[in-house]
Scaffold this motif. Sequence first.
Motif, PDB file in Angstrom:
ATOM      1  N   HIS A   1       0.830  -1.200   0.000  1.00 55.32           N
ATOM      2  CA  HIS A   1       0.000   0.000   0.000  1.00 55.32           C
ATOM      3  C   HIS A   1       0.872   1.260   0.000  1.00 55.32           C
ATOM      4  O   HIS A   1       2.069   1.196   0.243  1.00 55.32           O
TER       5      HIS A   1
ATOM      6  N   TYR B   1     -12.571   5.559  -4.553  1.00 51.88           N
ATOM      7  CA  TYR B   1     -12.006   4.573  -3.631  1.00 51.88           C
ATOM      8  C   TYR B   1     -13.122   3.992  -2.785  1.00 51.88           C
ATOM      9  O   TYR B   1     -14.130   4.651  -2.528  1.00 51.88           O
TER      10      TYR B   1
ATOM     11  N   GLU C   1      -9.303   1.141  -1.404  1.00 48.78           N
ATOM     12  CA  GLU C   1      -8.787   0.550  -2.644  1.00 48.78           C
ATOM     13  C   GLU C   1      -9.510   1.140  -3.838  1.00 48.78           C
ATOM     14  O   GLU C   1     -10.690   1.477  -3.768  1.00 48.78           O
TER      15      GLU C   1
ATOM     16  N   TYR D   1      -5.261  -0.624  -6.458  1.00 45.13           N
ATOM     17  CA  TYR D   1      -4.289   0.104  -5.643  1.00 45.13           C
ATOM     18  C   TYR D   1      -4.840   0.307  -4.247  1.00 45.13           C
ATOM     19  O   TYR D   1      -5.978   0.750  -4.080  1.00 45.13           O
ATOM     20  N   CYS D   2      -4.019   0.021  -3.254  1.00 46.51           N
ATOM     21  CA  CYS D   2      -4.428   0.144  -1.858  1.00 46.51           C
ATOM     22  C   CYS D   2      -3.728   1.343  -1.224  1.00 46.51           C
ATOM     23  O   CYS D   2      -2.522   1.521  -1.402  1.00 46.51           O
TER      24      CYS D   2
END
Length: 135
Positions: free
Chosen positions: A8, A28, A48, A52-53
Amino acid sequence: MLTLKVHHIGYLVKKIDAAIRSFETLGYRIIQETTYDDIRKIDICFMEKDGYCIELVSPVSEESVVYGLLKRYKNSPYHICYETEDFEKDYQTLLTSGFIAIDEPTPAPALQNRKVTFLTNASMGMIELITDCRS
């Protein structure tokens, strides 16, 4: 050879609820509700988008490990977290490759108490190292 995988991006925020709403506006979604980390005196929320975190990190008191960073950098990304299959080996490799440990490896309540540590490097800034979920 390091066995690192990006886990992350850590994003420092003053007000976590307001930051969550803003990131939700961008698409997100929350993947882990806000958790209090009493070791570091921070609130953490994972979100997320598109695989993508991000980890929203907000200090809850002046004793927080990131309180000074927030005063200095304001709301901003401040570290990349790398997951490793071999924590001890990769940790030692980083230390012998110019990285400096900021803290001792400790459990992270927001990450199922997996072991984490933060390191810094003069050429690139701060990173976080975390045991992979199988460790």
